[in-house]
Structures are given as C-alpha cells and as structure tokens.
Design a protein around this motif. Structure first.
Motif, PDB file in Angstrom:
ATOM      1  N   ALA A 118      -1.614  17.992  -7.723  1.00 50.66           N
ATOM      2  CA  ALA A 118      -0.868  16.722  -7.676  1.00 50.66           C
ATOM      3  C   ALA A 118       0.527  16.858  -8.214  1.00 50.66           C
ATOM      4  O   ALA A 118       0.678  17.785  -8.826  1.00 50.66           O
ATOM      5  N   PRO A 119       1.295  15.901  -7.666  1.00 50.52           N
ATOM      6  CA  PRO A 119       2.727  16.178  -8.275  1.00 50.52           C
ATOM      7  C   PRO A 119       2.687  15.653  -9.779  1.00 50.52           C
ATOM      8  O   PRO A 119       1.968  15.017 -10.303  1.00 50.52           O
ATOM      9  N   ARG A 142      -1.571   8.859  -3.540  1.00 47.59           N
ATOM     10  CA  ARG A 142      -0.541   7.682  -4.224  1.00 47.59           C
ATOM     11  C   ARG A 142      -0.475   8.195  -5.452  1.00 47.59           C
ATOM     12  O   ARG A 142       0.354   7.394  -6.230  1.00 47.59           O
ATOM     13  N   VAL A 143      -1.120   8.968  -6.141  1.00 38.81           N
ATOM     14  CA  VAL A 143      -1.005   9.194  -7.543  1.00 38.81           C
ATOM     15  C   VAL A 143      -0.028  10.639  -7.933  1.00 38.81           C
ATOM     16  O   VAL A 143      -0.178  11.668  -7.584  1.00 38.81           O
ATOM     17  N   VAL A 144       0.962  10.093  -8.711  1.00 37.81           N
ATOM     18  CA  VAL A 144       1.780  11.028  -9.313  1.00 37.81           C
ATOM     19  C   VAL A 144       1.701  11.077 -10.884  1.00 37.81           C
ATOM     20  O   VAL A 144       1.483  10.011 -11.541  1.00 37.81           O
ATOM     21  N   TYR A 145       1.035  12.141 -11.389  1.00 41.22           N
ATOM     22  CA  TYR A 145       1.161  12.154 -12.924  1.00 41.22           C
ATOM     23  C   TYR A 145       2.484  12.376 -13.583  1.00 41.22           C
ATOM     24  O   TYR A 145       3.539  12.848 -13.014  1.00 41.22           O
ATOM     25  N   PRO A 186       0.743  -1.379  -0.020  1.00 38.85           N
ATOM     26  CA  PRO A 186       0.141   0.021  -0.183  1.00 38.85           C
ATOM     27  C   PRO A 186       0.725   1.292  -0.061  1.00 38.85           C
ATOM     28  O   PRO A 186       0.196   2.444  -0.172  1.00 38.85           O
ATOM     29  N   ASN A 187       2.045   1.108   0.184  1.00 40.45           N
ATOM     30  CA  ASN A 187       2.860   2.252   0.154  1.00 40.45           C
ATOM     31  C   ASN A 187       3.480   2.791  -1.102  1.00 40.45           C
ATOM     32  O   ASN A 187       3.910   3.949  -1.375  1.00 40.45           O
ATOM     33  N   TRP A 188       3.223   2.061  -2.161  1.00 38.69           N
ATOM     34  CA  TRP A 188       3.819   2.387  -3.366  1.00 38.69           C
ATOM     35  C   TRP A 188       3.138   3.610  -4.024  1.00 38.69           C
ATOM     36  O   TRP A 188       1.852   3.654  -3.881  1.00 38.69           O
ATOM     37  N   LEU A 189       3.991   4.079  -4.799  1.00 39.82           N
ATOM     38  CA  LEU A 189       3.277   5.417  -5.539  1.00 39.82           C
ATOM     39  C   LEU A 189       2.869   5.257  -6.915  1.00 39.82           C
ATOM     40  O   LEU A 189       3.552   3.920  -7.571  1.00 39.82           O
ATOM     41  N   MET A 190       1.805   5.412  -7.604  1.00 37.12           N
ATOM     42  CA  MET A 190       1.371   5.269  -8.879  1.00 37.12           C
ATOM     43  C   MET A 190       1.583   6.356  -9.998  1.00 37.12           C
ATOM     44  O   MET A 190       0.834   7.319  -9.511  1.00 37.12           O
ATOM     45  N   PHE A 191       2.677   6.025 -10.777  1.00 36.75           N
ATOM     46  CA  PHE A 191       2.912   7.173 -11.763  1.00 36.75           C
ATOM     47  C   PHE A 191       2.018   6.820 -13.210  1.00 36.75           C
ATOM     48  O   PHE A 191       2.064   6.012 -13.690  1.00 36.75           O
TER      49      PHE A 191
END
Length: 424
Positions: free
Chosen positions: A344-345, A300-303, A270-275
C-alpha cells in the motif's frame, strides 16, 4: 466620554471602514491575473509535477492517476482552520488566490488542510481583521442581506472561508486533502485526552467539546459535501495522530473506526482516497501488517505516518539520538514494510525541523532524508505558516517568511525539492 474621545473613536471607525472598503473592492480579476502570472512563470519541470488525470487510486505501493501514471504527493501543511481563529493562516496578509499560487510556485503539488471539529460545530462568523486580505468573501453575503435581522453580525462563516480556500487551491491545480486535525480548536493540545482521538464521549463532562464516532462522521460529511464534484479534492486524512492512555488505543479500534467513516465518505464520492494515520501519534502503522483497513471499494487506502526528532518512543530513544541503522529499522517496522512489500502507499503526512536547528535536529533530518530518498515515500512537510495563530508566535518550522510570500530557502527547502520527483 469626552468630545475629543468621541472624535477619535469616530475617526478610528471611519478609518477601519475605509480600509475594509478598499480591500474588499479590489477587483477579483486583478487578483486572478496575479495568480495566473505566477503560474505561467513556472518551469516545465514544475508543471510536470502537477500533471495528472483524476481520479486517483492506489496500485500496490503507489498512488496512480486515471492513466495509470504515478502521482507522488509532495505536500505542504497549511494550518489555521483547526486553531482558535477558525481560518487558515495568512488570510489577513494575502489573498487566498495568491497564497495558492505561492504554494504551487514552491512546487508543492498538494496540501494537507487541517480543520477542527469545533470549527464545524460552532461555524462562527469570522471577524474582518483575520481575513483582512480576503474581504471579497463579504460580497457573497450581499444577495442575502435582506434576510438578516437588524443588528445581526455580518461576515463569512468559518466553513465558507475553508471551502473558499479549497477552491482557490484546486483552481491553481493543487490537490487538496482535508485533515481532521483536532476536536477542540487549538494549535496543539497533545496533553488533553479530549483531543487524543476521533471520539471523547467516554470522558463525559470532562470534555468541553464532546464528540462521538457518529458526530465525527457527520462533521466529515459536512466538510466534504461542498467538494463532491471537485476532482482535485482527492481524499480525506481521517484523523490526526490518534492516541490514548498507554495501552488503551489499539490499532484494531482505530482501523474499525476508519472503515466506518470511510464507507460513509465513499458513499458520497467513491473516487476519494482514505488516508489512515498510525497510532501512537501517527508513528506506528505496524498493525496494518496483520489487520489492514479494508473497504467495499478497493484501492482507496493510503496509510500515513508522522516522524519528528522527538519520536521513537518504542525503545525510549528519540530519533535525534539514533544512528541511521537503528532509525531505518524503526521506519521499516512502522511503515516501510508496506512500501517494500508493494502492499500500500504511505504518506509521511507530517515531519519537519526548525530553520535554526541544532545538531540533534540536523542528525534527525539527515537520517530521515536518507530513508525518504531510499524508500521514495510520498510526503507532506509541516508547515507553510511563518506564525502560530494564538499568540502569533514564530513558527520555526515554517517555510514562508512573515510576508506570506517569500520562501525560507534554506537547507530544509532544498532537500525537500530533491524529494519531490519520484524515482525512475
């Protein structure tokens, strides 16, 4: 075969065996000592760029660590595992531990690490010549030698090499982001619709390597499973440059698929970022304005977007010919609004220019550097590699020389270093 020919062949075989033996017998302690010597020589400023407490999450327009401190991605792309040899470039020249130390010495705090779906499907045994400086990987096979049939080829498999390189980088303190780069193993297959998106089942037998959304997700789980407990594997770049026949790849289609694979991965860790890259070959993230990617675990979302000098198709005027106001307007429309609105990042996961760039290359580069400075965006340069794998062509965008050790310290590298620290 003549006696002379037989002798020459035997001599060649013995020489090759001696080379393999000498390379594989280099004590791992010596290799790690060389890595530590490089890392200990880093300046305090460089060490600070790697100083973060995992896990990471998003907070508005920033990626932050467990202490709430911003971690700005200053990444490099290290490719090859997505290509025809199925292994990251340079493993025939230098040990993976030394390559990781070089990446850190160059003050990149993270690596975008591409793979192909074909690599996962085939998972071939890797011939020694493409990992000639990493033959210690053969040692991992010795405990299982008795279980192999006579005459069965020996050697590490592609997934083993990929995982070993991830470990080498994270052992050096580098954050790693695996990237599903392409379906069919190739350097670039931009005109092949079978590689245009995460699935190609709609094209039937036209595709050599077939894939559905479900098999794509299974491949991601295979890639990430060895790293569940590695806190420096910080997330997944879900698909490189999704696109389709004009008008057939909508943002909603891609956002829906991104949510599906993200939920499967977050169920593992659950700690992973989703790019999540933009559509139109990752250029365009404007769809997130009205249809954001939403996950069951927040923050968790990075574009991600890609910007090259030939991009800018929206008005049919490439970026190498845009005046800065026009260029900046496109960046704002495509992804800058996410930063300006603290939504968002954004990670500029690919951009680059050749070392021998012409006037158009420099025009694009100068505009991009200005916008990146002003927006303080996270970024990942393409690429580390000095050579392309297939025919070993010169990679003019690469930042290492052919020794896979010496940086090309030209205008590109100097500008990148100015971008590595976040704005106060």
């Amino acid at each position: 075969m003549t006696r002379r020919t037989t002798v020459l062949v035997l001599v060649g075989v013995l020489a090759a065996a001696a080379l393999c033996t000498s390379l594989s017998s280099v004590p791992s302690g010596q290799i790690q000592a060389r890595q530590q010597a490089v890392l200990s020589g880093l300046s305090e400023h460089a060490k600070a760029d790697f100083d973060f407490t995992p896990p990471l999450q998003t907070a508005g327009r920033h990626i932050v660590d467990a202490d709430g401190k911003r971690f700005k991605l200053a990444s490099i792309n290290w490719y090859g595992a997505s290509d025809v040899h199925f292994v990251p470039g340079g493993l025939d020249k230098r040990h993976r531990t030394e390559l990781a130390a070089t990446i850190r010495q160059m003050v990149f705090n993270s690596v975008r690490f591409p793979y192909s779906d074909q690599m996962v499907i085939d998972n071939p045994i890797i011939p020694p010549e493409v990992i000639a400086a990493n033959l210690d990987l053969l040692d991992d096979l010795k405990p299982n030698a008795s279980s192999r049939a006579d005459g069965e080829p020996t050697g590490p498999r592609a997934l083993d090499v990929y995982a070993a390189c991830v470990k080498a980088m994270t052992d050096a303190g580098i954050a790693v982001i695996p990237n599903n780069h392409i379906t069919n193993a190739h350097w670039c297959d931009g005109k092949n619709l079978c590689d245009a998106s995460w699935k190609n089942s709609q094209y039937g037998s036209l595709c050599k390597v077939r894939q559905t959304t479900e098999t794509w997700i299974e491949h991601w789980k295979t890639i990430m499973e060895p790293h569940i407990d590695n806190p420096l594997v910080i997330g997944a770049d879900l698909r490189n440059e999704p696109r389709g026949i004009w008008g057939t790849m909508t943002w909603n289609m891609w956002a829906t698929a991104s949510e599906k694979v993200s939920e499967a991965l977050l169920a593992m860790q659950p700690n992973w970022l989703m790019f999540v890259e933009g559509v139109s070959s990752a250029n365009d993230v404007s769809g997130a304005r009205t249809r954001p990617v939403k996950l069951s675990i927040p923050d968790r979302v990075v574009y991600s977007s890609h910007v090259y000098q030939w991009s800018g198709w929206s008005t049919l005027v490439p970026y190498h010919s845009r005046p800065y106001p026009s260029f900046a307007m496109d960046m704002e429309r495509n992804w800058g609004y996410l930063l300006r609105g603290n939504i968002a990042p954004v990670w500029l996961g690919e951009f680059g220019s050749p070392s021998n760039g012409d006037e158009r290359d420099h025009h694009y580069w100068d505009n991009l550097m200005q916008y990146m400075r002003e927006s303080d965006v996270d970024w990942g340069y393409w690429a580390l590699n000095p050579r392309k794998p297939e025919q070993y062509d010169n990679e003019t965008y690469g930042l290492l020389k052919d020794d896979w050790k010496t940086p090309v310290e030209d205008w590109r590298y100097k500008d990148l270093m100015k971008l590595s620290a976040p704005l106060s």
